[in-house]
Each structure stands twice: as C-alpha cells, then as structure tokens.
Design an enzyme around this catalytic site. Structure first.
Site, PDB file in Angstrom:
ATOM      1  N   SER A   1       0.732  -1.154  -0.017  1.00 29.03           N
ATOM      2  CA  SER A   1       0.012  -0.032   0.104  1.00 29.03           C
ATOM      3  C   SER A   1       0.913   1.338   0.054  1.00 29.03           C
ATOM      4  O   SER A   1       1.668   1.355   0.837  1.00 29.03           O
ATOM      5  CB  SER A   1      -0.800  -0.157   1.370  1.00 29.03           C
ATOM      6  OG  SER A   1      -1.341   1.257   1.552  1.00 29.03           O
TER       7      SER A   1
ATOM      8  N   HIS B   1      -1.152  -1.229  -4.187  1.00 29.47           N
ATOM      9  CA  HIS B   1      -2.651  -0.931  -3.578  1.00 29.47           C
ATOM     10  C   HIS B   1      -2.514   0.589  -3.213  1.00 29.47           C
ATOM     11  O   HIS B   1      -1.570   1.111  -2.487  1.00 29.47           O
ATOM     12  CB  HIS B   1      -2.760  -1.695  -2.341  1.00 29.47           C
ATOM     13  CG  HIS B   1      -3.731  -1.533  -1.402  1.00 29.47           C
ATOM     14  ND1 HIS B   1      -4.866  -2.358  -1.633  1.00 29.47           N
ATOM     15  CD2 HIS B   1      -4.279  -0.662  -0.433  1.00 29.47           C
ATOM     16  CE1 HIS B   1      -5.970  -1.955  -0.886  1.00 29.47           C
ATOM     17  NE2 HIS B   1      -5.515  -0.808   0.048  1.00 29.47           N
TER      18      HIS B   1
ATOM     19  N   ASP C   1      -4.326   3.797  -1.947  1.00 33.63           N
ATOM     20  CA  ASP C   1      -5.614   3.990  -0.812  1.00 33.63           C
ATOM     21  C   ASP C   1      -6.090   5.520  -1.049  1.00 33.63           C
ATOM     22  O   ASP C   1      -5.313   6.494  -0.847  1.00 33.63           O
ATOM     23  CB  ASP C   1      -5.129   3.839   0.516  1.00 33.63           C
ATOM     24  CG  ASP C   1      -4.821   2.664   1.185  1.00 33.63           C
ATOM     25  OD1 ASP C   1      -3.756   1.974   1.682  1.00 33.63           O
ATOM     26  OD2 ASP C   1      -5.827   1.775   0.890  1.00 33.63           O
TER      27      ASP C   1
ATOM     28  N   MET D   1      -8.505   8.361   0.026  1.00 33.41           N
ATOM     29  CA  MET D   1      -9.389   8.681   1.363  1.00 33.41           C
ATOM     30  C   MET D   1      -9.850  10.060   1.194  1.00 33.41           C
ATOM     31  O   MET D   1      -9.277  11.010   0.547  1.00 33.41           O
ATOM     32  CB  MET D   1      -8.389   8.475   2.448  1.00 33.41           C
ATOM     33  CG  MET D   1      -7.935   7.197   2.959  1.00 33.41           C
ATOM     34  SD  MET D   1      -7.020   7.379   4.438  1.00 33.41           S
ATOM     35  CE  MET D   1      -6.133   5.620   4.266  1.00 33.41           C
TER      36      MET D   1
ATOM     37  N   MET E   1     -12.114   4.545  -0.080  1.00 35.57           N
ATOM     38  CA  MET E   1     -12.411   5.072   1.201  1.00 35.57           C
ATOM     39  C   MET E   1     -13.243   6.340   0.996  1.00 35.57           C
ATOM     40  O   MET E   1     -12.728   7.253   1.495  1.00 35.57           O
ATOM     41  CB  MET E   1     -11.504   4.778   2.250  1.00 35.57           C
ATOM     42  CG  MET E   1     -10.883   3.710   2.599  1.00 35.57           C
ATOM     43  SD  MET E   1      -9.484   3.305   3.345  1.00 35.57           S
ATOM     44  CE  MET E   1      -8.377   3.562   1.891  1.00 35.57           C
TER      45      MET E   1
ATOM     46  N   MET F   1     -11.004  -5.912   5.895  1.00 35.11           N
ATOM     47  CA  MET F   1     -10.384  -4.578   6.688  1.00 35.11           C
ATOM     48  C   MET F   1      -9.928  -5.283   7.927  1.00 35.11           C
ATOM     49  O   MET F   1     -10.902  -5.678   8.813  1.00 35.11           O
ATOM     50  CB  MET F   1     -11.226  -3.402   6.869  1.00 35.11           C
ATOM     51  CG  MET F   1     -11.297  -2.714   5.488  1.00 35.11           C
ATOM     52  SD  MET F   1      -9.986  -2.252   4.650  1.00 35.11           S
ATOM     53  CE  MET F   1      -9.130  -1.352   5.809  1.00 35.11           C
TER      54      MET F   1
ATOM     55  N   ASP G   1      -6.498  -6.285   4.333  1.00 28.59           N
ATOM     56  CA  ASP G   1      -5.843  -4.940   4.260  1.00 28.59           C
ATOM     57  C   ASP G   1      -5.832  -4.355   5.706  1.00 28.59           C
ATOM     58  O   ASP G   1      -6.780  -3.936   6.486  1.00 28.59           O
ATOM     59  CB  ASP G   1      -6.897  -4.215   3.721  1.00 28.59           C
ATOM     60  CG  ASP G   1      -6.270  -2.698   3.098  1.00 28.59           C
ATOM     61  OD1 ASP G   1      -6.979  -1.977   2.667  1.00 28.59           O
ATOM     62  OD2 ASP G   1      -5.162  -2.653   3.526  1.00 28.59           O
TER      63      ASP G   1
HETATM   64  C1  DX5 Z   1      -5.970   1.674   5.788  1.00 29.03           C
HETATM   65  C2  DX5 Z   1      -5.672   1.311   4.250  1.00 29.03           C
HETATM   66  C3  DX5 Z   1      -4.697   0.107   4.383  1.00 29.03           C
HETATM   67  C4  DX5 Z   1      -3.216   0.546   4.916  1.00 29.03           C
HETATM   68  C5  DX5 Z   1      -2.279  -0.659   5.143  1.00 29.03           C
HETATM   69  O1  DX5 Z   1      -7.213   2.216   5.703  1.00 29.03           O
HETATM   70  O2  DX5 Z   1      -6.974   0.767   3.791  1.00 29.03           O
HETATM   71  O3  DX5 Z   1      -4.267  -0.121   2.779  1.00 29.03           O
HETATM   72  O4  DX5 Z   1      -2.577   1.520   4.342  1.00 29.03           O
HETATM   73  O5  DX5 Z   1      -1.219  -0.242   5.768  1.00 29.03           O
HETATM   74  P1  DX5 Z   1      -0.658  -1.016   7.148  1.00 29.03           P
HETATM   75  O6  DX5 Z   1      -0.137  -2.333   6.169  1.00 29.03           O
HETATM   76  O7  DX5 Z   1       0.526  -0.414   7.536  1.00 29.03           O
HETATM   77  O8  DX5 Z   1      -1.454  -1.584   8.133  1.00 29.03           O
HETATM   78 ZN    ZN Z   2      -6.168  -0.224   1.654  1.00 28.26          ZN
END
Ligand code: DX5
Ligand code: ZN
Length: 227
Positions: free
Chosen positions: A12, A37, A39, A41, A72, A141, A177
């Site tokens: 990620s 990946h 992310d 937000m 997200m 999650m 995740d």
């Molecule tokens: C959290 C994200 C994850 C996160 C994972 O909201 O969706 O993808 O970045 O990071 P780690 O592996 O550090 O928990």
């Molecule tokens: Zn994620």
C-alpha cells in the site's frame, strides 16, 4: 484443500514517500510487488485525506502491473467513472459507503473494471451472498480504515474463514488489508486469504534511493505466507 492461487503481495503506497509516488511505485514493483494498492481517502468516510483520481492517473504510467484502488469514499458512485478513466484495474468500494452497493458494483463492471468489496471490522458479511455474482475481490479490513501502521484486529480471522467458505470455487480474490505482518501472514493464508495488502511492513527500512529493504520485506512476507 481446494487449489489456491499463489499468494499475492500488494504494497500500500499509503506507507510510501508522498513526495515520490511514481518512483516508489516503480521501486516496489521492481522489488517484487505483485499489485500496487492505492488508498484513496476522502476525509468523510474515513478521518483522513490522501488524493483523488488525478493522482491515480498520474501514477498509472509508473505501475506496470495491477493498480488496485481502494476507495475509502462516500458517496462513492459519483467517482467510479473518474477512477476507471484514471486507469484502475480493480476498484474496491466499501459495503458501508452507501445504500445501493449492488448497483455500485454493477457500475464498476460496466466500466470494464474488476469490482471489489471492502468490509470494515465491525460490519457483518450477511449481505455478501447476494453480491457474489458481482464480485472479483473481497477485501477484509483488519484495521479501522484511515491510517497505516495500526494494530491487526485478530477477530477478523473468523470473518476470513467464513468468506473463504462463502466464495467456494468462484474466481473471487480474498484480500486482507491492515496490519499484515510476517507474524500473521501464515494464519491469514490458512484462513483462506490469497492477497495480502501491506504498507508499513513492506516500506519499513527502505526508500526510493535504497529500495532493497522493500524486496527483503516482500520476500519475508511471501515466505511467511508460505508462497
Ligand atoms: C488503511 C488502508 C490500508 C493501510 C495498510 O485504511 O486501507 O491499505 O494503508 O497499511 P498497514 O499495512 O501499514 O496497516
Ligand atoms: Zn487499503
């Protein structure tokens, strides 16, 4: 034990250098990442803001393989087209993001993209059987979404097991995740996961100018997962 595809490691970029995203994507793929990946937000569905479709479009030329976009975002329907145009290969939306999840998944597929469903730690999986024919990926999650580097939530392992049973032999990826490390990778794969997202446990100790730790971390995760 039904045949399982080899485990995929999906770093990620939330844990990457935000000032060097393109170079970080290239580096982590060079070091063995299977997917990247991404992310997204919005500061509304989750208490954090990262970036939008323009950033994804800018990253696209720097990702040779699968661009796995995790939205997200709520409401998410108005943004499906923009992320599809940005070049996402997989668009994952949250079950909790709106009242018409079946229609949202249809809209993703209508754009020719693979459709993913993300499920927060406190959300039940009782809606999943009604969505299986619209899904290419289910993302469990294992932290509360919004931040990297959080503690893995152990209770979600049972959810992984139940979802693997529900998926049966359908071509649907089961992705984990949040908080994935070498310490929990084996139990996650044993429970039925085939894609492990990892931010901090991949990017720790490395940088764009020193990417070797990325490769060592990916290999350690893959070995721990039995891949
Ligand atoms: C959290 C994200 C994850 C996160 C994972 O909201 O969706 O993808 O970045 O990071 P780690 O592996 O550090 O928990
Ligand atoms: Zn994620």
């Amino acid at each position: 034990m039904p045949h399982r595809p080899p485990v995929k490691i999906a770093p990620s970029i939330l844990a990457a250098d935000f000032a060097a995203f393109g170079a970080e994507c290239r580096a982590v793929e060079d070091q063995g990442a299977d997917w990247v990946h991404v992310d997204v937000m919005d500061g509304h569905f989750v208490p954090n803001i990262t970036f939008g479709p323009q950033m994804c479009a800018a990253l696209r030329p720097h990702i040779r393989g699968v661009m796995d976009v995790h939205l997200m975002v709520a409401p998410v329907d108005p943004f499906i087209e923009a992320f599809a145009k940005a070049g996402a290969d997989i668009i994952t939306v949250h079950l909790e993001a709106g009242p018409h999840i079946h229609r949202t998944l249809q809209a993703i597929r209508a754009k020719g993209k693979k459709a993913g469903l993300a499920i927060n730690p406190g959300t039940d999986i009782d809606a999943v059987p009604y969505l299986l024919d619209q899904l290419d990926l289910i993302c469990v999650m294992t932290v509360n979404p919004g931040f990297g580097g959080q503690q893995f939530i152990e209770s979600q392992i049972d959810k992984v097991r139940s979802l693997r049973e529900m998926i049966a032999d359908r071509p649907i990826h089961l992705q984990i995740d949040g908080g994935v490390t070498v310490d929990n990778a084996a139990s996650l794969v044993a429970a039925g996961a085939d894609v492990l997202v990892a931010g901090s446990s991949v990017f720790k100790g490395g940088s764009v100018t020193n990417p070797a730790p990325y490769g060592a971390n990916i290999r350690a995760l893959r070995a721990a997962a039995g891949g």
